[in-house]
Write a protein that holds these residues in place. Structure first.
Motif, mmCIF file in Angstrom:
data_model
loop_
_atom_site.group_PDB
_atom_site.id
_atom_site.type_symbol
_atom_site.label_atom_id
_atom_site.label_comp_id
_atom_site.label_asym_id
_atom_site.label_seq_id
_atom_site.Cartn_x
_atom_site.Cartn_y
_atom_site.Cartn_z
ATOM 1 N N UNK A 80 0.834 -1.207 0.000
ATOM 2 C CA UNK A 80 0.000 0.000 0.000
ATOM 3 C C UNK A 80 0.868 1.256 0.000
ATOM 4 N N UNK A 81 0.310 2.333 -0.587
ATOM 5 C CA UNK A 81 0.952 3.647 -0.546
ATOM 6 C C UNK A 81 -0.090 4.663 -0.108
ATOM 7 N N UNK A 82 0.283 5.538 0.811
ATOM 8 C CA UNK A 82 -0.604 6.597 1.296
ATOM 9 C C UNK A 82 -0.011 7.936 0.869
ATOM 10 N N UNK A 83 -0.833 8.743 0.205
ATOM 11 C CA UNK A 83 -0.415 10.058 -0.262
ATOM 12 C C UNK A 83 -1.019 11.123 0.653
ATOM 13 N N UNK A 84 -0.194 12.037 1.140
ATOM 14 C CA UNK A 84 -0.661 13.158 1.946
ATOM 15 C C UNK A 84 -0.461 14.412 1.096
ATOM 16 N N UNK A 85 -1.566 15.050 0.707
ATOM 17 C CA UNK A 85 -1.459 16.281 -0.069
ATOM 18 C C UNK A 85 -1.186 17.408 0.918
ATOM 19 N N UNK A 86 -0.004 17.981 0.815
ATOM 20 C CA UNK A 86 0.401 19.031 1.743
ATOM 21 C C UNK A 86 0.092 20.424 1.206
ATOM 22 N N UNK A 87 0.115 20.551 -0.113
ATOM 23 C CA UNK A 87 -0.118 21.849 -0.738
ATOM 24 C C UNK A 87 -0.726 21.617 -2.112
ATOM 25 N N UNK A 88 -1.709 22.434 -2.477
ATOM 26 C CA UNK A 88 -2.297 22.363 -3.809
ATOM 27 C C UNK A 88 -3.420 21.354 -3.930
ATOM 28 N N UNK A 89 -3.671 20.975 -5.191
ATOM 29 C CA UNK A 89 -4.748 20.032 -5.518
ATOM 30 C C UNK A 89 -4.225 19.001 -6.503
ATOM 31 N N UNK A 90 -4.675 17.762 -6.340
ATOM 32 C CA UNK A 90 -4.218 16.671 -7.202
ATOM 33 C C UNK A 90 -5.393 15.837 -7.671
ATOM 34 N N UNK A 91 -5.211 15.221 -8.816
ATOM 35 C CA UNK A 91 -6.153 14.215 -9.308
ATOM 36 C C UNK A 91 -5.393 12.898 -9.342
ATOM 37 N N UNK A 92 -5.893 11.929 -8.567
ATOM 38 C CA UNK A 92 -5.290 10.603 -8.492
ATOM 39 C C UNK A 92 -6.068 9.640 -9.366
ATOM 40 N N UNK A 93 -5.351 8.804 -10.084
ATOM 41 C CA UNK A 93 -5.925 7.728 -10.881
ATOM 42 C C UNK A 93 -5.429 6.440 -10.237
ATOM 43 N N UNK A 94 -6.331 5.747 -9.543
ATOM 44 C CA UNK A 94 -5.986 4.545 -8.791
ATOM 45 C C UNK A 94 -6.860 3.417 -9.319
ATOM 46 N N UNK A 95 -6.256 2.514 -10.095
ATOM 47 C CA UNK A 95 -7.052 1.498 -10.770
ATOM 48 C C UNK A 95 -8.052 2.181 -11.685
ATOM 49 N N UNK A 96 -9.333 1.852 -11.552
ATOM 50 C CA UNK A 96 -10.356 2.487 -12.392
ATOM 51 C C UNK A 96 -11.058 3.647 -11.681
ATOM 52 N N UNK A 97 -10.518 4.080 -10.549
ATOM 53 C CA UNK A 97 -11.093 5.194 -9.791
ATOM 54 C C UNK A 97 -10.312 6.484 -10.029
ATOM 55 N N UNK A 98 -11.033 7.607 -10.062
ATOM 56 C CA UNK A 98 -10.428 8.937 -10.123
ATOM 57 C C UNK A 98 -10.823 9.664 -8.845
ATOM 58 N N UNK A 108 -3.488 4.153 -2.059
ATOM 59 C CA UNK A 108 -3.382 3.280 -3.226
ATOM 60 C C UNK A 108 -3.072 1.875 -2.744
ATOM 61 N N UNK A 109 -3.999 0.931 -2.935
ATOM 62 C CA UNK A 109 -3.780 -0.437 -2.454
ATOM 63 C C UNK A 109 -2.648 -1.159 -3.194
ATOM 64 N N UNK A 110 -2.050 -2.094 -2.534
ATOM 65 C CA UNK A 110 -1.002 -2.922 -3.125
ATOM 66 C C UNK A 110 -1.490 -3.547 -4.430
ATOM 67 N N UNK A 111 -0.624 -3.531 -5.444
ATOM 68 C CA UNK A 111 -0.932 -4.185 -6.714
ATOM 69 C C UNK A 111 -1.847 -3.418 -7.640
ATOM 70 N N UNK A 112 -2.324 -2.234 -7.232
ATOM 71 C CA UNK A 112 -3.230 -1.440 -8.066
ATOM 72 C C UNK A 112 -2.434 -0.312 -8.728
ATOM 73 N N UNK A 113 -2.371 -0.271 -10.066
ATOM 74 C CA UNK A 113 -1.639 0.800 -10.743
ATOM 75 C C UNK A 113 -2.215 2.172 -10.389
ATOM 76 N N UNK A 114 -1.315 3.159 -10.270
ATOM 77 C CA UNK A 114 -1.766 4.498 -9.904
ATOM 78 C C UNK A 114 -0.807 5.562 -10.417
ATOM 79 N N UNK A 115 -1.327 6.773 -10.475
ATOM 80 C CA UNK A 115 -0.552 7.962 -10.813
ATOM 81 C C UNK A 115 -1.360 9.156 -10.343
ATOM 82 N N UNK A 116 -0.766 10.343 -10.388
ATOM 83 C CA UNK A 116 -1.512 11.551 -10.046
ATOM 84 C C UNK A 116 -0.928 12.727 -10.802
#
Length: 129
Positions: free
Chosen positions: A67-85, A96-104
């Motif tokens: 698993x990966x946990x993202x903490x947004x400290x400043x600004x705004x982000x759009x995360x794409x985690x598997x088929x979720x936005x 972001x769960x283990x094994x699930x492709x992601x980006x932001x």
């Protein structure tokens, strides 16, 4: 608010000393400013810092075996985690769960700064783009 989630007398220190390591150098440019593997601090988490000033820009699609946990400290982000936005702003976290492709990406305006917590003693990643 007083918290008493456990009795401190029930926890025995494991003998590890406190530790310190530099996460990033504030004088260095670029989005990936640094990381600390958990094994450097004798712990089970790895910490990364990421930031950019360009809307629409972010890390490429990738995946981790933990698993990966993202903490947004400043600004705004759009995360794409598997088929979720998921849109998130400063003060919010995304998992972001283990094994699930992601980006932001940075949604702008202005800087996006995140602290990314990998639930692993080492940073392990496979880029998919």
């Amino acid at each position: 608010m007083t918290r008493r989630d456990f009795d401190p007398a029930t926890v025995t220190p494991d003998g590890r000393p406190p530790a310190k390591a530099r996460l990033f150098d504030a004088t260095v440019d670029g989005p990936n400013r640094g990381f600390i593997n958990g094994e450097t601090l004798a712990t089970q988490i790895t910490v990364l810092t990421y930031g950019n000033d360009e809307p629409g820009v972010g890390p490429m699609l990738h995946v981790h075996p933990y698993d990966e946990v993202f903490v947004v400290q400043e600004g705004r982000a759009r995360f794409f985690v598997g088929d979720q936005t998921i849109d998130a702003e400063a003060g919010e976290t995304v998992m972001g769960p283990a094994g699930v492709p992601h980006r932001f990406i940075n949604l702008g305006p202005g800087r996006l700064q995140t602290l990314d917590i990998h639930l692993s003693p080492r940073w392990i990643q496979t880029n998919l783009e």
